[in-house]
Design an enzyme around this catalytic site. Sequence first.
Site, PDB file in Angstrom:
ATOM      1  N   ASP A  28       0.816  -1.223   0.000  1.00  0.00           N
ATOM      2  CA  ASP A  28       0.000   0.000   0.000  1.00  0.00           C
ATOM      3  C   ASP A  28       0.844   1.266   0.000  1.00  0.00           C
ATOM      4  O   ASP A  28       0.457   2.280   0.576  1.00  0.00           O
ATOM      5  CB  ASP A  28      -0.963   0.033   1.211  1.00  0.00           C
ATOM      6  N   GLU A  29       1.999   1.217  -0.649  1.00  0.00           N
ATOM      7  CA  GLU A  29       2.879   2.391  -0.651  1.00  0.00           C
ATOM      8  C   GLU A  29       2.441   3.444  -1.675  1.00  0.00           C
ATOM      9  O   GLU A  29       3.051   4.509  -1.773  1.00  0.00           O
ATOM     10  CB  GLU A  29       4.330   1.985  -0.955  1.00  0.00           C
ATOM     11  N   LYS A  31       1.941   2.344  -4.986  1.00  0.00           N
ATOM     12  CA  LYS A  31       2.649   1.873  -6.195  1.00  0.00           C
ATOM     13  C   LYS A  31       1.830   2.112  -7.461  1.00  0.00           C
ATOM     14  O   LYS A  31       2.378   2.440  -8.496  1.00  0.00           O
ATOM     15  CB  LYS A  31       2.962   0.370  -6.074  1.00  0.00           C
ATOM     16  N   GLY A  55      -4.204  -4.422  -4.530  1.00  0.00           N
ATOM     17  CA  GLY A  55      -5.195  -3.426  -4.937  1.00  0.00           C
ATOM     18  C   GLY A  55      -4.454  -2.156  -5.280  1.00  0.00           C
ATOM     19  O   GLY A  55      -4.017  -1.446  -4.392  1.00  0.00           O
ATOM     20  N   HIS A  56      -4.255  -1.921  -6.579  1.00  0.00           N
ATOM     21  CA  HIS A  56      -3.517  -0.721  -6.991  1.00  0.00           C
ATOM     22  C   HIS A  56      -4.503   0.333  -7.480  1.00  0.00           C
ATOM     23  O   HIS A  56      -5.247   0.114  -8.424  1.00  0.00           O
ATOM     24  CB  HIS A  56      -2.502  -1.081  -8.086  1.00  0.00           C
ATOM     25  N   THR A  57      -4.486   1.451  -6.799  1.00  0.00           N
ATOM     26  CA  THR A  57      -5.447   2.510  -7.124  1.00  0.00           C
ATOM     27  C   THR A  57      -4.818   3.530  -8.061  1.00  0.00           C
ATOM     28  O   THR A  57      -3.727   4.030  -7.811  1.00  0.00           O
ATOM     29  CB  THR A  57      -5.889   3.229  -5.818  1.00  0.00           C
ATOM     30  N   GLN A 238       2.239  -5.905  -3.226  1.00  0.00           N
ATOM     31  CA  GLN A 238       2.544  -5.957  -1.793  1.00  0.00           C
ATOM     32  C   GLN A 238       3.852  -5.190  -1.519  1.00  0.00           C
ATOM     33  O   GLN A 238       4.172  -4.286  -2.268  1.00  0.00           O
ATOM     34  CB  GLN A 238       2.610  -7.399  -1.275  1.00  0.00           C
ATOM     35  N   THR A 253       2.910 -12.329   3.013  1.00  0.00           N
ATOM     36  CA  THR A 253       2.160 -12.988   1.961  1.00  0.00           C
ATOM     37  C   THR A 253       3.003 -14.173   1.487  1.00  0.00           C
ATOM     38  O   THR A 253       4.085 -14.421   2.030  1.00  0.00           O
ATOM     39  CB  THR A 253       1.770 -11.995   0.844  1.00  0.00           C
ATOM     40  N   GLY A 315     -10.940  -2.791   2.142  1.00  0.00           N
ATOM     41  CA  GLY A 315     -11.564  -1.639   2.791  1.00  0.00           C
ATOM     42  C   GLY A 315     -11.179  -1.491   4.256  1.00  0.00           C
ATOM     43  O   GLY A 315     -11.648  -0.586   4.945  1.00  0.00           O
ATOM     44  N   ARG A 316     -10.292  -2.381   4.740  1.00  0.00           N
ATOM     45  CA  ARG A 316      -9.898  -2.312   6.154  1.00  0.00           C
ATOM     46  C   ARG A 316      -9.126  -1.021   6.442  1.00  0.00           C
ATOM     47  O   ARG A 316      -8.345  -0.565   5.601  1.00  0.00           O
ATOM     48  CB  ARG A 316      -8.975  -3.494   6.505  1.00  0.00           C
ATOM     49  N   LEU A 345       3.122  12.423   0.563  1.00  0.00           N
ATOM     50  CA  LEU A 345       3.734  13.501   1.352  1.00  0.00           C
ATOM     51  C   LEU A 345       2.630  14.388   1.928  1.00  0.00           C
ATOM     52  O   LEU A 345       2.715  14.850   3.066  1.00  0.00           O
ATOM     53  CB  LEU A 345       4.685  14.330   0.472  1.00  0.00           C
ATOM     54  N   SER A 426       5.230  12.167  -4.636  1.00  0.00           N
ATOM     55  CA  SER A 426       3.811  12.255  -4.960  1.00  0.00           C
ATOM     56  C   SER A 426       3.109  13.065  -3.877  1.00  0.00           C
ATOM     57  O   SER A 426       3.268  12.792  -2.689  1.00  0.00           O
ATOM     58  CB  SER A 426       3.230  10.843  -5.058  1.00  0.00           C
ATOM     59  N   GLY A 428      -0.342  13.850  -4.144  1.00  0.00           N
ATOM     60  CA  GLY A 428      -1.791  13.677  -4.280  1.00  0.00           C
ATOM     61  C   GLY A 428      -2.057  12.489  -5.182  1.00  0.00           C
ATOM     62  O   GLY A 428      -1.133  11.969  -5.812  1.00  0.00           O
TER      63      GLY A 428
HETATM   64  P1  IMP Z   1      -2.503 -12.632   1.839  1.00  0.00           P
HETATM   65  O1  IMP Z   1      -1.560 -12.144   0.792  1.00  0.00           O
HETATM   66  O2  IMP Z   1      -3.944 -12.402   1.502  1.00  0.00           O
HETATM   67  O3  IMP Z   1      -2.223 -14.050   2.234  1.00  0.00           O
HETATM   68  O4  IMP Z   1      -2.259 -11.780   3.168  1.00  0.00           O
HETATM   69  C1  IMP Z   1      -1.047 -11.859   3.921  1.00  0.00           C
HETATM   70  C2  IMP Z   1      -0.674 -10.502   4.485  1.00  0.00           C
HETATM   71  O5  IMP Z   1      -0.311  -9.629   3.422  1.00  0.00           O
HETATM   72  C3  IMP Z   1      -1.803  -9.796   5.231  1.00  0.00           C
HETATM   73  O6  IMP Z   1      -1.245  -9.035   6.267  1.00  0.00           O
HETATM   74  C4  IMP Z   1      -2.393  -8.872   4.186  1.00  0.00           C
HETATM   75  O7  IMP Z   1      -3.049  -7.782   4.754  1.00  0.00           O
HETATM   76  C5  IMP Z   1      -1.129  -8.474   3.461  1.00  0.00           C
HETATM   77  N1  IMP Z   1      -1.362  -8.079   2.069  1.00  0.00           N
HETATM   78  C6  IMP Z   1      -1.627  -8.886   1.026  1.00  0.00           C
HETATM   79  N2  IMP Z   1      -1.751  -8.177  -0.108  1.00  0.00           N
HETATM   80  C7  IMP Z   1      -1.567  -6.901   0.225  1.00  0.00           C
HETATM   81  C8  IMP Z   1      -1.539  -5.684  -0.531  1.00  0.00           C
HETATM   82  O8  IMP Z   1      -1.698  -5.664  -1.755  1.00  0.00           O
HETATM   83  N3  IMP Z   1      -1.293  -4.548   0.185  1.00  0.00           N
HETATM   84  C9  IMP Z   1      -1.063  -4.574   1.515  1.00  0.00           C
HETATM   85  N4  IMP Z   1      -1.059  -5.682   2.243  1.00  0.00           N
HETATM   86  C10 IMP Z   1      -1.312  -6.825   1.612  1.00  0.00           C
END
Ligand code: IMP
Length: 437
Positions: A28-29, A31, A55-57, A238, A253, A315-316, A345, A426, A428
């Site tokens: 979630d950096e 990317k 999830g790349h936005t 990731q 992961t 959505g967490r 930033l 970045s 924004g």
């Molecule tokens: P999994 O990849 O679903 O098995 O999840 C393993 C860990 O990686 C958990 O802590 C997830 O929240 C985290 N994770 C998996 N994919 C992402 C991602 O794209 N962004 C951020 N965290 C992720």
Amino acid sequence: MRRPSASGQNFAQKVMANTILIGAQWGDEGKGKIIDVLTAEADIVVRSQGGNNAGHTVIHRGKKYILHLIPSGILRRGKVCVIGNGVVIDPIALVKEIEGLKNLGVRIGRNLLVSDAAHLVLPYHRALDEQRELRKGAAKIGTTKRGIGPAYGDKAARTGLRVSDLMQPRLFSKKLEAKMRENNAILRALGAKPNDFREVNQQYLAAAAALSPFVANTVVYLHRALQSGREILFEGAQGTFLDIDHGTYPYVTSSNTTAGGACTGSGVPPHRMDRVVGVMKAYTTRVGEGPLPTEDASFAKKLHQMGREFGATTGRARRCGWFDAVATHYATMINGIDELAITNLDGLDEVNPISICVGYRLNGKRLDVPPCDSAQWNNCEPIYETMPGWSESTRSARKFSDLPKRARDYLKRISGLTGAKLTIVSVGPTRAETIVL
Ligand code: IMP
């Protein structure tokens, strides 16, 4: 022949070279946005690991796109996107993603290739992911429940099904039936609902028909592309500390999210890679469980109140903390990061003062690298230095010199501590809100 590294040149003026882009923290950096910016100079964008846990936005022309399996390059015309052999593919989710993008006006045809060697995520993987998490109770990993771990588990155990199987309906059904018999027995033993073979088989064969135009030997495609001088961007998913080998195991992961994963997950050899761009947030976040030494609840509350830091896939609400230079310095080493892209930033625009973690203290000793053991990492106490905040909006800055001096000082400090050259900032979510140094 290896081309010279493009380090330090202006992205807009230079030849892009083959670039690996990776997350240097816990995912979630930001990317998606940086990939979108870099894709302007690439010919081909490749995903080489992970699955639809990502999830790349990307925000483009006022529309928000969230990509899970398809490389973000799909949003730019004329780019070819490749889902490489190292990715685990849920075919139903992929078909849904293709349809969703088409409905948003994105053209998808010959610009998407799917590796025939990629492994499949099947319904029992998702069910097992859920069951294993449930059974772990408080010790859960906090997975995305997309079945990623069990799918990679089958791959390593040499019992997985691949896209090439899916392309051969009779063979696929036979293999699926055997696998489902075994996995349904496991699910029953765990007290979970078994899956219906006929239903799953039908769904997967329908997805196979929809995906077959995209399936190819992507290794051969990429090598031919390299021979003809085309430039490739490898889109990491990731982040470094979610890497199965280098991350906060077991809170990781199941793939290699670090730079080496781009080679194994695509079939492109290491000597064809020219540079590594590391993406990191100006602070730190993670979703799911596991160590996050700089976590700070009141800082997290502030970011959440601003509507920031909610996961793109689940959505967490993300856990948030200060910039951790111990971690990012280590990430620079593992990945061989040449260049840094610092995102979000603007998330610090109203924060004053700002803390930076410059070391850890564990059992009275100072550490400059993270410990291997997650429990120890969790017990590390951050050693902070503080810098004054700039308390003004950075969102309209388009040049480094447009930024407030305190913001520039902060960026210089975190890039200095990380040990890589800052080349993108970045401020924004949109393409325009980007500073190229
Ligand atoms: P999994 O990849 O679903 O098995 O999840 C393993 C860990 O990686 C958990 O802590 C997830 O929240 C985290 N994770 C998996 N994919 C992402 C991602 O794209 N962004 C951020 N965290 C992720």
